[in-house]
Scaffold this active site. Structure first.
Site, PDB file in Angstrom:
ATOM      1  NE  ARG A   1      21.954  78.502  21.997  1.00 37.22           N
ATOM      2  CZ  ARG A   1      22.231  78.939  23.213  1.00 37.22           C
ATOM      3  NH1 ARG A   1      23.101  78.297  23.968  1.00 37.22           N
ATOM      4  NH2 ARG A   1      21.660  80.024  23.698  1.00 37.22           N
TER       5      ARG A   1
ATOM      6  NE  ARG B   1      23.795  86.203  28.582  1.00 39.09           N
ATOM      7  CZ  ARG B   1      24.560  86.001  29.625  1.00 39.09           C
ATOM      8  NH1 ARG B   1      24.929  87.011  30.394  1.00 39.09           N
ATOM      9  NH2 ARG B   1      24.965  84.790  29.927  1.00 39.09           N
TER      10      ARG B   1
ATOM     11  NE  ARG C   1      39.854  72.654  21.704  1.00 36.27           N
ATOM     12  CZ  ARG C   1      39.551  73.606  22.575  1.00 36.27           C
ATOM     13  NH1 ARG C   1      40.454  74.467  22.993  1.00 36.27           N
ATOM     14  NH2 ARG C   1      38.320  73.724  23.048  1.00 36.27           N
TER      15      ARG C   1
ATOM     16  NE  ARG D   1      40.452  80.615  29.721  1.00 40.96           N
ATOM     17  CZ  ARG D   1      39.424  80.081  30.336  1.00 40.96           C
ATOM     18  NH1 ARG D   1      38.299  80.750  30.453  1.00 40.96           N
ATOM     19  NH2 ARG D   1      39.485  78.870  30.846  1.00 40.96           N
TER      20      ARG D   1
ATOM     21  CD  GLU E   1      43.269  78.935  30.445  1.00 34.91           C
ATOM     22  OE1 GLU E   1      42.866  78.692  31.574  1.00 34.91           O
ATOM     23  OE2 GLU E   1      42.553  78.823  29.423  1.00 34.91           O
TER      24      GLU E   1
ATOM     25  CE1 TYR F   1      35.064  71.160  30.243  1.00 33.06           C
ATOM     26  CE2 TYR F   1      32.738  71.727  30.298  1.00 33.06           C
ATOM     27  CZ  TYR F   1      34.025  71.901  30.759  1.00 33.06           C
ATOM     28  OH  TYR F   1      34.268  72.811  31.764  1.00 33.06           O
TER      29      TYR F   1
ATOM     30  CG  ASP G   1      30.533  73.002  33.295  1.00 35.41           C
ATOM     31  OD1 ASP G   1      31.735  73.281  33.133  1.00 35.41           O
ATOM     32  OD2 ASP G   1      29.602  73.660  32.784  1.00 35.41           O
TER      33      ASP G   1
END
Ligand code: FAD
Length: 387
Positions: free
Chosen positions: A174, A178, A257, A288, A311, A359, A361
């Site tokens: 997805r 917004r 990665r 970025r 980065e 991954y 958080d």
């Protein structure tokens, strides 16, 4: 000998160590191969400016998990920082994630939510119901070609060093759009940054008489007293290093990665006016630029200098820091075989980002460590406070 050995002092290992030590009186040996605790959440002041730099990339704390929020507040207070991200595309800056502001700026329009929704729906119908064959088609199918090509295609190509036509559609399921002007990056109930920095928070978690920390100590270095060879089978081990490394890569390497960080001190008070600026176009080699002073506007940082980090994303070799699981079909097959091997390792508990190849958080790493303590480790150590 300690009662348990915890391998890796990232948030997962630290949470397990802290809970076993404080709730169950367990003596914990916490080892890490790096010269500091805290894993990828570690930060330190840049020496010339005093600006706190997150050594492994910007870390924003956010959670909707009440238990995790209550737990982390035992060790630190949080600022009211709210994360927002912008992206540069063809010399123009747009708000991210894609929202009504991005859409109206990009199409030079003044659509309301319903008109914008209808436009994106029409543009996303380009494939005419055909199943997307690759990531490129999937992107078009989700948000239409104009927005996909401007904001997602080049960025994805840089992240994966691969043409999106050669990546599976499953890489993105997805792409949130917004239909309001809300450009808060996270939707969680709680968000903020540790008031006196990550290093202080992490150090407080390890500050318990039952926890001994040994840094620069690799679990696979057989010459050190808390190595795999010395401790497995002797005491319970909580292992948060890479799962393929634990088994000596016997089922093959899992792919990751990594990011190369290029840090500079610039002789200006403010370089980009925000903490994170993405670069969407493929001709800019970095993904970025981070500018750390903006994470703490409440601090008294120098007005004539700033720290920026570019980065660069690429595939990791065994010698690189593994950051994001690539998770190809081959990786998933290998992981399934490693999981079988894990079940044969008595009293070794695999956890965290590297130990489970997913991954996480920070709040997820902390939450899953709390669950591991409750469900798997507490039964081994008896009632709380009994030791
Ligand atoms: P880690 O932090 O990776 O800790 C694992 C530790 O194990 C490391 O210290 C490592 O040195 C040690 N270790 C590995 N092998 C051995 C060995 N053989 N012997 C001894 N020690 C070993 N989360 C957020 O919530 N917000 C963010 O904004 C965010 N940004 C991120 C940006 C980047 C670039 C990355 C990579 C992650 C980000 N995260 C973020 C995720 C966050 O860093 C993780 O949730 C957290 O690091 C997971 O903790 P962990 O303990 O599982 O792993």
């Amino acid at each position: 000998m300690a009662d348990v050995v915890v391998v890796g002092s990232g948030f997962f290992g630290l949470t397990v160590a802290e809970q076993l030590a404080s709730r169950y009186g367990v003596k914990v040996m916490l080892i890490d191969r790096r010269p500091h605790i805290g894993g990828n959440a570690y930060s330190e002041p840049e020496p010339e400016t005093g600006i706190e730099v997150h050594t492994y990339g910007t870390h924003l704390f956010h959670t909707s998990n009440e238990r995790v929020w209550e737990y982390v507040n035992r060790f630190t207070a949080f600022t009211n920082y709210v994360h927002r991200v912008y992206t540069t595309h063809q010399g123009e800056v747009f708000p991210m994630p894609i929202n009504l502001g991005t859409i109206n700026q990009f199409f030079r329009s003044a659509y309301g939510p319903e008109a914008a929704r209808a436009l994106i729906k029409e543009q996303a119908a380009e494939l005419g119901g055909k199943e997307p064959a690759n990531l490129d088609e999937q992107g078009v199918n989700l948000i239409g070609r104009p927005l996909y090509e401007a904001f997602i295609k080049g960025y994805t190509q840089k992240q994966w060093q691969t043409d999106p036509k050669d990546l599976p559609a499953s890489v993105i399921s997805r792409l949130p759009v917004r239909y309001t002007y809300d450009n808060r990056y996270f939707n969680d109930t709680y968000e903020g940054l540790p008031v006196d920095g990550y290093a202080a928070w992490l150090t407080r978690m390890a500050d318990h008489k039952n926890i001994e920390v040994r840094l620069d100590t690799d679990f696979f270095d057989a010459s050190q007293p808390f190595s795999k060879a010395a401790v497995v089978g002797q005491v319970p081990v909580i292992y948060t290093g890479a799962v393929d490394r634990y088994f000596d890569y016997s089922e093959g390497d899992l792919s990751w990665r990594t990011i190369d960080f290029e840090q500079e001190v610039l002789p200006v008070g403010d370089f980009q006016g925000t903490s994170v600026m993405n670069y969407a176009d493929p001709d800019i080699p970095y993904t970025r630029i981070l500018e750390f002073r903006h994470l703490h506007p409440e601090r008294d940082y120098p007005k004539d200098k700033t720290v920026v980090v570019k980065e660069y994303s690429r595939f990791a070799t065994r010698d690189d820091e593994p950051y994001y699981p690539v998770n190809t079909a081959a990786d998933r097959e290998r992981l399934a075989t490693y999981r079988d091997l894990m079940t044969g390792e008595k009293d070794v508990f695999f956890g965290g980002r590297l130990g489970t190849y997913q991954y996480l958080d920070m709040h997820m790493a902390i939450g899953s460590a709390l669950s591991m303590v409750d469900n798997k480790l507490a039964p081994m150590f008896g009632a709380e406070g009994s030791r």
